[in-house]
Design a protein around this motif. Structure first.
Motif, PDB file in Angstrom:
ATOM      1  N   VAL A  18      42.784  26.620  34.652  1.00 54.71           N
ATOM      2  CA  VAL A  18      41.621  27.418  35.045  1.00 54.71           C
ATOM      3  C   VAL A  18      40.450  26.508  35.429  1.00 54.71           C
ATOM      4  N   ILE A  19      40.249  25.466  34.629  1.00 54.06           N
ATOM      5  CA  ILE A  19      39.097  24.607  34.908  1.00 54.06           C
ATOM      6  C   ILE A  19      39.297  23.848  36.218  1.00 54.06           C
ATOM      7  N   ILE A  20      40.505  23.319  36.414  1.00 49.10           N
ATOM      8  CA  ILE A  20      40.742  22.564  37.645  1.00 49.10           C
ATOM      9  C   ILE A  20      40.603  23.484  38.857  1.00 49.10           C
ATOM     10  N   PHE A  21      41.120  24.712  38.712  1.00 50.39           N
ATOM     11  CA  PHE A  21      40.979  25.712  39.764  1.00 50.39           C
ATOM     12  C   PHE A  21      39.503  25.946  40.081  1.00 50.39           C
ATOM     13  N   ALA A  22      38.694  26.059  39.031  1.00 54.13           N
ATOM     14  CA  ALA A  22      37.278  26.365  39.247  1.00 54.13           C
ATOM     15  C   ALA A  22      36.531  25.193  39.846  1.00 54.13           C
ATOM     16  N   THR A  23      36.859  23.963  39.386  1.00 53.06           N
ATOM     17  CA  THR A  23      36.015  22.842  39.773  1.00 53.06           C
ATOM     18  C   THR A  23      36.266  22.388  41.207  1.00 53.06           C
ATOM     19  N   PHE A  24      37.258  22.957  41.905  1.00 52.02           N
ATOM     20  CA  PHE A  24      37.352  22.632  43.332  1.00 52.02           C
ATOM     21  C   PHE A  24      36.104  23.099  44.057  1.00 52.02           C
ATOM     22  N   GLN A  25      35.388  24.039  43.454  1.00 48.74           N
ATOM     23  CA  GLN A  25      34.153  24.532  44.055  1.00 48.74           C
ATOM     24  C   GLN A  25      32.939  23.740  43.604  1.00 48.74           C
ATOM     25  N   VAL A  52      28.259  27.821  29.691  1.00 52.37           N
ATOM     26  CA  VAL A  52      26.855  27.571  30.023  1.00 52.37           C
ATOM     27  C   VAL A  52      26.761  26.378  30.979  1.00 52.37           C
ATOM     28  N   GLY A  53      27.621  25.376  30.767  1.00 48.76           N
ATOM     29  CA  GLY A  53      27.623  24.217  31.662  1.00 48.76           C
ATOM     30  C   GLY A  53      27.923  24.616  33.094  1.00 48.76           C
ATOM     31  N   PHE A  54      28.932  25.466  33.274  1.00 48.29           N
ATOM     32  CA  PHE A  54      29.264  25.913  34.634  1.00 48.29           C
ATOM     33  C   PHE A  54      28.126  26.737  35.219  1.00 48.29           C
ATOM     34  N   LEU A  55      27.505  27.565  34.386  1.00 44.30           N
ATOM     35  CA  LEU A  55      26.374  28.356  34.887  1.00 44.30           C
ATOM     36  C   LEU A  55      25.236  27.458  35.325  1.00 44.30           C
ATOM     37  N   TYR A  56      24.989  26.412  34.523  1.00 42.03           N
ATOM     38  CA  TYR A  56      23.927  25.479  34.891  1.00 42.03           C
ATOM     39  C   TYR A  56      24.281  24.772  36.197  1.00 42.03           C
ATOM     40  N   MET A  57      25.561  24.489  36.365  1.00 39.95           N
ATOM     41  CA  MET A  57      26.001  23.793  37.571  1.00 39.95           C
ATOM     42  C   MET A  57      25.696  24.616  38.829  1.00 39.95           C
ATOM     43  N   ARG A 106      33.532  31.735  42.357  1.00 32.42           N
ATOM     44  CA  ARG A 106      34.625  31.322  41.492  1.00 32.42           C
ATOM     45  C   ARG A 106      34.130  30.679  40.189  1.00 32.42           C
ATOM     46  N   LEU A 107      33.158  29.749  40.332  1.00 33.75           N
ATOM     47  CA  LEU A 107      32.652  29.081  39.134  1.00 33.75           C
ATOM     48  C   LEU A 107      31.957  30.067  38.200  1.00 33.75           C
ATOM     49  N   VAL A 108      31.255  31.051  38.790  1.00 35.02           N
ATOM     50  CA  VAL A 108      30.572  32.043  37.962  1.00 35.02           C
ATOM     51  C   VAL A 108      31.584  32.851  37.157  1.00 35.02           C
ATOM     52  N   LEU A 109      32.671  33.217  37.842  1.00 41.30           N
ATOM     53  CA  LEU A 109      33.706  33.989  37.147  1.00 41.30           C
ATOM     54  C   LEU A 109      34.290  33.209  35.977  1.00 41.30           C
ATOM     55  N   VAL A 110      34.606  31.927  36.254  1.00 35.00           N
ATOM     56  CA  VAL A 110      35.182  31.118  35.177  1.00 35.00           C
ATOM     57  C   VAL A 110      34.171  30.959  34.047  1.00 35.00           C
ATOM     58  N   ALA A 111      32.889  30.780  34.412  1.00 33.68           N
ATOM     59  CA  ALA A 111      31.859  30.669  33.382  1.00 33.68           C
ATOM     60  C   ALA A 111      31.813  31.941  32.546  1.00 33.68           C
ATOM     61  N   ALA A 112      31.850  33.103  33.226  1.00 33.98           N
ATOM     62  CA  ALA A 112      31.824  34.376  32.492  1.00 33.98           C
ATOM     63  C   ALA A 112      33.016  34.462  31.550  1.00 33.98           C
ATOM     64  N   ASP A 138      26.561  39.304  29.147  1.00 36.23           N
ATOM     65  CA  ASP A 138      27.291  40.080  30.131  1.00 36.23           C
ATOM     66  C   ASP A 138      26.386  41.032  30.900  1.00 36.23           C
ATOM     67  N   TYR A 139      25.406  41.603  30.207  1.00 36.70           N
ATOM     68  CA  TYR A 139      24.556  42.561  30.907  1.00 36.70           C
ATOM     69  C   TYR A 139      23.380  41.903  31.609  1.00 36.70           C
ATOM     70  N   ALA A 140      22.689  40.974  30.921  1.00 40.97           N
ATOM     71  CA  ALA A 140      21.488  40.409  31.535  1.00 40.97           C
ATOM     72  C   ALA A 140      21.833  39.412  32.633  1.00 40.97           C
ATOM     73  N   ILE A 141      22.978  38.730  32.520  1.00 44.89           N
ATOM     74  CA  ILE A 141      23.276  37.698  33.511  1.00 44.89           C
ATOM     75  C   ILE A 141      24.314  38.162  34.529  1.00 44.89           C
ATOM     76  N   PHE A 142      25.432  38.713  34.051  1.00 45.86           N
ATOM     77  CA  PHE A 142      26.528  38.955  34.994  1.00 45.86           C
ATOM     78  C   PHE A 142      26.528  40.335  35.621  1.00 45.86           C
ATOM     79  N   GLN A 143      26.044  41.344  34.896  1.00 46.73           N
ATOM     80  CA  GLN A 143      26.214  42.713  35.354  1.00 46.73           C
ATOM     81  C   GLN A 143      25.642  42.936  36.763  1.00 46.73           C
ATOM     82  N   ASN A 144      24.450  42.380  37.016  1.00 43.83           N
ATOM     83  CA  ASN A 144      23.822  42.653  38.306  1.00 43.83           C
ATOM     84  C   ASN A 144      24.222  41.678  39.389  1.00 43.83           C
ATOM     85  N   SER A 145      24.989  40.646  39.015  1.00 45.38           N
ATOM     86  CA  SER A 145      25.225  39.615  40.013  1.00 45.38           C
ATOM     87  C   SER A 145      26.682  39.480  40.415  1.00 45.38           C
ATOM     88  N   ILE A 146      27.614  39.921  39.587  1.00 42.58           N
ATOM     89  CA  ILE A 146      29.009  39.842  39.988  1.00 42.58           C
ATOM     90  C   ILE A 146      29.435  41.221  40.465  1.00 42.58           C
TER      91      ILE A 146
END
Lengths: 330, 497, 119
Positions: free
Chosen positions: A100-107, B182-187, B208-214, B265-273
């Motif tokens: 999952v992480i490798i999949f995501a980090t391509f972005q 949180v790291g992915f969200l910051y990214m 994609r990164l947002v989804l994985v972060a969620a 889930d509500y304050a960050i993702f609900q309105n944006s995904i």
């Protein structure tokens, strides 16, 4: 280009060491390898321009953590006797995670891309405003101690909690006689006393380490360093002394009551600065109100809270080490 | 700055300020007294914050005087205020209740460390609910987790140690998952402030990164909240912790992780995904339904009363998860009210269990025969709690289930199915509660058992009944709990108040 | 080159996998704790990889030098915190492991489980 090559080398080494840790059955080897792992990690952080983090990882990850693991090993077991069964579920779980992480980090933005979003929003503000608002050269110190000082307060309380936890677990309850190998840890730590060269070299290093710790404490505004690194370095000095001279002499140098007073006093100092700034009409941890000139107030506040951080971290590390080392001798 | 303006910071600062003092001053009884004083003060402050929040107002407090998103701000709305009230209230009640039992279980020597850890645990949990910064949540999460490990490991049985170890492993993995998210969200956003994250996540082009972060954040928090099947650490941790500690953590600690789940889930993702509610439903509805059945069934077959209640918590967390998954005002109101009401119910029940444990020296259901006669007040409190778990009218459990059923009925055929599930699991709750009642009231004690003739001491009985009566109060007058919860739900969903 | 720029993240993922596997697959408590601390340090790599800017240096402002490029200070601050959190967790877990060894005489989880079942 050199950086990239060097970085690739270090990262590959990290993976190799990690696999070696996983495969070895000798726990002593695993602990030593995890020390090496931390050291490579620290070197890697240095390549990535994170000098403060590199220093901290080197002292805490490679130094203190290794010593604690060795202490725990002497009190528990030397070999990993896990049966080689049922490895499918962990294997699938961890592969799915990695996939999952490798999949995501391509972005993800590539390493060092100046147009990456992380470098656009909040970070430039810190770099731009620090000279004006706080006026210390090390922006990491400014963010750590002032802009995100509340996080750092929380972090001091995390180590404080760990310390009282270890004390509650190992400090007071007398271990049952039959289940502990008498003096095992003493043997492990006092071995060095009979080796002349490590003993002499170790003893010679101690004052320099402590001195360097104090330098890092008070120079943290200007260069890499600050309370965490300094506290950990001073603790490392004391721990080295205890290792070469034996735990008893170590506890004579820094008595346990002293290190636990240090722990509580550091945490208390930090919170008191927050309360003082409230009493002087500012928000919690707003150092600007501590002096007539806001920038002076910031300097004063950072100086005091960094001292608090240093005290707590040094005290915690020494207390935890003593708790482990004394456990076996009873 | 008046004192009133400083209240948001005080609710945590009081606790953090007292912890080192309680640890250092080793006079007899002082650590307990200091901890109680600080926690009660914090409770009063939390109540006054709730009084402000019930008007629909959101309090923003800039830590260190730095504005968001550069500094860390406290962000206190109706939801945070309700949770802060629950945490500090549960902590005060458990401390006052445990004055005697903790002195026995913990011992004089460990007391300073223990009560300092208690203060820090409260501070960590409150810190998580009032902060408006995603990373700051992690820091306070770790304060609360580490101190909870200390509190649980103080249990008298050696199995407390292995339970603590398993909790450390699961808790750390959960927290680290959260940190990765949180790291992915910051990214992708460059910020850590939750309000700012909510605004900026919507602008991210590649999702994609947002989804994985969620995913990471939700799974990490689900572990910490003991959502089935990630609950494995929880039953033993509750069972082997000192009794008063179980009261506190069962009432407050898993709820805080659920709070963060709602917040993120509500304050960050609900309105944006796009289609976020579908993802949330797909993630939480199956887990919630499984939790309802599995938790209840495990509780029915369990012999240890504390573990029975822990499994019942697993199923009750399932209700909350279902409410969160509905993404409607009624569903979210139900979930939030149930977090509060279940805290009250379970707190009261674990108090009754602690009273039983004091006299019977065991919490095996089979050995409690005759408890209904020997300890009538204690058992009556237990039965009141049990009725709340089932969701009988005039108990707090009824209120929250009412809102959940209302929310489910809005959802068409899937909702009708969920209503059926809720009803069946309530029947299962009848079975496991009845199992205890039957033994306690209708079975004669064994001939060789040491007879128990004494009711629990007043110092324990009075706090227990105060909690039980508070529960009934919140079942009759819902203006505070449902009032705050519906404001919170509307704010989170962006519906006009 | 594009893939080389992502190498850090791949290594992060691999370390996370190894750490989690070590944690879940081994029944020896000390070995699991080593896995746990590896799992945590993998995350440090994720954050610190974000802070790098091409041609940048550590974020320490030197007087008289104009137009310097600095690395991002924020992830560094966060990871300083996370490192300390990591050692705190490790220390506490090790203390619990020592107590488990004293109470049970072993630190193999499967054996402990067996003993608990008999009880």
């Amino acid at each position: 280009m050199m950086t990239i090559v060097f970085s690739l080398f270090l990262l590959t080494m990290l993976v190799i060491v990690a696999v070696a840790i996983l495969r070895t059955e000798n726990l002593f080897t695993a602990v030593m390898l995890s020390g090496i792992f931390s050291l490579i990690m620290a070197a890697n952080f240095f390549v990535l321009d994170a000098a403060d983090v590199a220093l901290t990882e080197a002292v805490i990850g490679a130094g203190i953590s290794t010593v604690l693991f060795l202490g725990a090993l002497a009190l528990t077991a030397e070999y990993d006797r896990s049966p080689p069964v049922g490895t499918w579920v962990p294997l699938l779980t961890s592969s799915a995670l990695g996939g999952v992480i490798i999949f995501a980090t391509f972005q993800a933005p590539r390493l060092g891309d100046p147009s990456a979003i992380v470098h656009q929003h909040v970070a430039p503000w810190y770099l731009e405003k620090t000279p004006e608002l706080i006026d210390v050269p090390n922006v990491v110190t400014a963010v750590l101690a002032s802009f995100r000082g509340y996080d750092t307060l929380g972090e001091v309380f995390v180590v404080f909690t760990a310390c009282i936890g270890v004390m509650a677990l190992l400090g007071r309850v007398r271990p049952r006689r039959d289940s502990i190998k008498e003096g095992e840890f003493k043997k492990a730590t006092d071995n060095l006393r009979h080796h002349l060269i490590p003993r002499v070299v170790g003893k010679m290093l101690v004052p320099f380490i402590v001195l360097f710790g104090l330098y890092v404490q008070f120079h943290g505004d200007f260069g890499p360093g600050g309370g965490f690194q300094a506290g950990a370095l001073v603790a490392a000095g004391v721990i080295l002394y205890s290792l070469v001279e034996g735990g008893v002499r170590g506890r004579e140098l820094v008595p346990e009551w002293f290190s636990s007073v240090l722990v509580a006093l550091g945490a208390f100092t930090y919170t008191s600065v927050g309360v003082a700034s409230m009493l002087m009409g500012g928000r919690f941890l707003d150092y600007s109100v501590l002096a007539h000139d806001p920038v002076h107030g910031q300097h004063l506040g950072i100086l005091v809270i960094e001292a608090g951080v240093g005290m707590t971290v040094a005290g915690v590390m020494i207390t935890i080490f003593h708790a482990f080392s004394r456990r076996g001798i009873r | 700055m008046t004192l009133y303006d400083q209240l948001p910071a005080l609710v945590v600062a009081v606790l953090l300020f007292t912890a080192p003092i309680a640890y250092m001053l080793r006079m007899h009884g002082f650590p307990w007294a200091a901890a109680t004083a600080a926690v009660v003060t914090s409770f009063i402050v939390a109540c006054s914050l709730a009084a402000t929040a019930i008007g629909g107002e959101t309090i923003i407090y800039e830590m260190g005087g730095w504005p968001a998103p550069y500094g860390i701000v406290l962000h206190i709305d109706a939801l945070s205020a309700l949770m802060a009230m629950l945490i500090t209230g549960a902590s005060s009640a458990a401390l006052i209740f445990g004055a005697k039992s903790l002195a026995d279980e913990v011992g004089e020597e460990t007391a300073p460390a223990f009560f300092a850890a208690w203060l820090l645990c409260t501070a960590g949990l409150v810190g998580m609910v009032i902060t408006g910064d995603a990373f700051n949540i992690f820091v306070f999460m770790e304060i609360s987790s580490l101190s909870t490990y200390v509190l649980i490991s103080a249990g008298p049985d050696r199995r407390a140690l292995i339970s603590t170890y398993r909790y450390i492993v699961m808790g750390t993995v959960g927290a680290t998952f959260y940190l990765i998210g949180v790291g992915f969200l910051y990214m992708v956003t460059g910020t850590l402030n939750t309000a700012d994250l909510g605004a900026r996540v919507g602008q991210v082009e590649d999702i994609r990164l947002v989804l994985v972060a969620a995913g990471f954040v939700s799974v990490g928090l689900a572990v910490k909240a003991a959502v089935f099947p990630l609950h494995s650490w929880m039953p033993n941790a509750y069972t082997f912790a000192p009794n008063a500690v179980t009261v506190f953590i069962a009432a407050a600690s898993t709820k805080v992780s659920l709070y963060v789940l709602i917040r993120v889930d509500y304050a960050i993702f609900q309105n944006s995904i796009a289609n976020h509610e579908v993802q949330l439903t797909l993630f939480l509805v199956p887990l919630g339904v499984m939790a309802l059945f599995a938790g209840s069934l495990l509780a029915i077959y369990e012999k240890n009363l504390k573990r029975l209640l822990a499994y019942s918590s697993v199923s009750q967390i399932g209700y909350i998860a279902l409410g969160i998954a509905m993404t409607s005002v009624a569903g979210l109101t139900g979930a939030i009210v149930h977090m509060f009401n279940h805290g009250l119910i379970k707190g009261g029940m674990f108090m009754a269990v602690a009273c039983l444990a004091l006299r019977y020296r065991t919490v095996n259901v089979a050995n409690l025969a005759g408890a209904g006669k020997a300890m009538p007040w204690t058992m009556a409190a237990f039965v009141m709690g049990g009725l709340g778990l089932i969701g009988v009218p005039l108990t707090p459990g009824f209120i929250s289930k009412w809102y959940l059923v209302l929310a489910a009925l809005e959802k068409g055929w899937l909702g009708a199915l969920l209503v059926a599930v809720i009803l069946i699991s309530s029947l299962l709750a009848v079975i496991y509660v009845w199992k205890v009642i039957e033994v306690a009231y209708f079975r004669e004690p064994r001939a060789n058992a040491v007879p128990v003739t004494e009711e629990a001491p007043m110092v324990m009985l009075i706090p227990t009944w105060i909690v039980v009566l508070t529960g009934i109060w919140f079942a009759l007058d819902t203006s505070v709990s449902v009032g705050l919860a519906s404001i919170a739900a509307k704010t989170l969903l962006g519906v006009a108040l | 080159m594009a893939v080389l720029g992502l190498y850090n993240y791949f290594v992060f993922a691999v370390l996370l996998m190894i750490g989690l596997y070590c944690l879940l697959a081994r029944t020896n408590i000390i070995k699991s704790i080593i896995g746990l601390s590896m799992f945590q340090s993998a995350v440090f790599l994720l954050y610190i990889s974000m802070d790098k800017v091409d041609g940048g240096t550590a974020p320490i402002i030197q007087e008289g030098v104009e137009n310097q490029i600095f690395a991002n200070p924020l992830p560094q601050v966060l990871i300083l915190t996370a490192i300390v959190v990591g050692i705190s967790t490790t220390a506490l877990a090790l203390a619990v492991a020592v107590r488990i060894r004293e109470a049970y005489g072993t630190i193999e989880e499967d054996k402990i489980q067996e003993m608990d079942r008999k009880q």
